[in-house]
Design an enzyme around this catalytic site. Sequence first.
Site, PDB file in Angstrom:
ATOM      1  N   THR A 136      -6.712  -0.718   5.712  1.00  0.00           N
ATOM      2  CA  THR A 136      -5.396  -0.371   4.726  1.00  0.00           C
ATOM      3  C   THR A 136      -5.870  -0.537   3.291  1.00  0.00           C
ATOM      4  O   THR A 136      -6.662  -1.337   2.945  1.00  0.00           O
ATOM      5  CB  THR A 136      -4.255  -1.512   5.182  1.00  0.00           C
ATOM      6  OG1 THR A 136      -3.598  -1.418   4.070  1.00  0.00           O
ATOM      7  CG2 THR A 136      -5.123  -2.944   5.399  1.00  0.00           C
ATOM      8  N   ASP A 146      -4.632  -6.815   2.593  1.00  0.00           N
ATOM      9  CA  ASP A 146      -3.855  -7.818   3.131  1.00  0.00           C
ATOM     10  C   ASP A 146      -3.940  -8.285   4.293  1.00  0.00           C
ATOM     11  O   ASP A 146      -3.141  -8.976   4.766  1.00  0.00           O
ATOM     12  CB  ASP A 146      -2.086  -7.431   3.002  1.00  0.00           C
ATOM     13  CG  ASP A 146      -1.855  -6.318   3.704  1.00  0.00           C
ATOM     14  OD1 ASP A 146      -2.795  -5.804   4.361  1.00  0.00           O
ATOM     15  OD2 ASP A 146      -0.686  -6.009   3.734  1.00  0.00           O
ATOM     16  N   ARG A 174       3.750   5.280  12.970  1.00  0.00           N
ATOM     17  CA  ARG A 174       4.410   3.918  13.472  1.00  0.00           C
ATOM     18  C   ARG A 174       5.106   4.010  14.670  1.00  0.00           C
ATOM     19  O   ARG A 174       5.892   5.059  14.875  1.00  0.00           O
ATOM     20  CB  ARG A 174       5.474   3.511  12.315  1.00  0.00           C
ATOM     21  CG  ARG A 174       4.619   3.698  10.837  1.00  0.00           C
ATOM     22  CD  ARG A 174       5.408   2.775   9.864  1.00  0.00           C
ATOM     23  NE  ARG A 174       4.632   3.059   8.598  1.00  0.00           N
ATOM     24  CZ  ARG A 174       3.691   2.263   8.019  1.00  0.00           C
ATOM     25  NH1 ARG A 174       3.212   1.244   8.849  1.00  0.00           N
ATOM     26  NH2 ARG A 174       3.047   2.562   6.687  1.00  0.00           N
TER      27      ARG A 174
END
Length: 319
Positions: free
Chosen positions: A125, A129, A72
Site C-alpha cells: 500500500t 500504514d 474491494r
Amino acid sequence: MKKIGVLTSGGDAPGMNPAIRAVVRKAIYHNLEVYGIYGGYTGLISGNIKKLELGSVGDIIQRGGTMLQSARCPEFKTKEGQQKGMEQLKAHGIEGLVVIGGDGSYRGAKALTELGYPCVGVPGTIDNDIPGTEFTIGFDTALNTVIDSLDKIRDTATSHERTFIIEVMGRNAGDIALWTGLAGGAETILIPEVGYDMNDIVDKLRKGQERGKKHSIIVVAEGVCSGVELGKQVQEATNFDTRVSVLGHIQRGGSPTAADRVLASRLGARAVELLIAGKGGRAVGIEKNQLVDYDIIEALAREHKLDHDLYKLSMELSI
C-alpha cells in the site's frame, strides 16, 4: 505443502507486480505449484483462479499496478463470503495463500486464519500504514511521484508568487505528506496524527512574506481535510493568491522504484518461505533493513505509529 495461491486486494500499489513475481518464482524454485487469484477476494469467491508458470510473471517487475488485478469485496467481510472463498481454495487444492495488500486485505487474511487456513500477509500500500513494518511496498514510489509534482509546482509558485496547497493520499496516515513535505521543503505540513491551528498557518505565511518570501507550499494529507476547502480558508484569511493541486490517483501508478522492487522481492519470497515452513497466520515486514514476521491477528490490533521525530525535524527546518 505442494500448492499455494497469491492474490492482490484493495488499492493497487507500485511494487505489487515484483511481489507477485517473487512469490511465483520462489515457489517454483522449491517445486511448488502456484495459482494466481484474479480480482482479489471477489475473484476468490467466484473461482477466477489460474495456474501460474515462470513465464506468467516475465516482464512484470518494472510495471506498476497488479497483473492479478484488484477489487474491494464487501461480500468477503461476511461469513458466507469467507466460506465461499474457503470452498474455492479447497476445490483447487490450494494449501496456503499469500495476500498482498493493505489493511482491508489483511483483514481478509485474518478471517481465513481464524477459520484455520494458512495465510501470509505482504504489506502492499502506498499509505505506509500497516503496523509491524517500517515500510510498505509502493510507499517509496509514491513519494517520488509526489516529490516530482511538488518540485514542478514550486517552479510555478515562484514564478507567480503564489501559495500552493498540495493534497496527497494516505487515508488516515500522514506518512506521504510528512516525507514528501520534508523532502520537498514545504513550509507547512498537515497530517492526521497532529492537530493544526489555522492561526498558526496564517502567522507562518505572513512572517514569510515579511522577510521577502515570494511563495509557500502547504502539503496536506487527505485524512486531515480537503485541500480545496483549506485553500479557500487560507485565501480568505490572508488574501494571498492561492492555488490548490489534488494529486489523486497519479500517486498510485507508475513504474516501481528500485527500492520498492527490492523490498517487494524480499517480502514476497519470505512469505513463501513461511508457508513452506508450515507457518500460516503471519505477516511479513521490514525493520532496520531486516525481514521480520509476526502474528497477523496481533498486527491488526496494533496502531500504525508516525515518526514524530521526523515531524519535529520538518517543523524545525520550515521556519
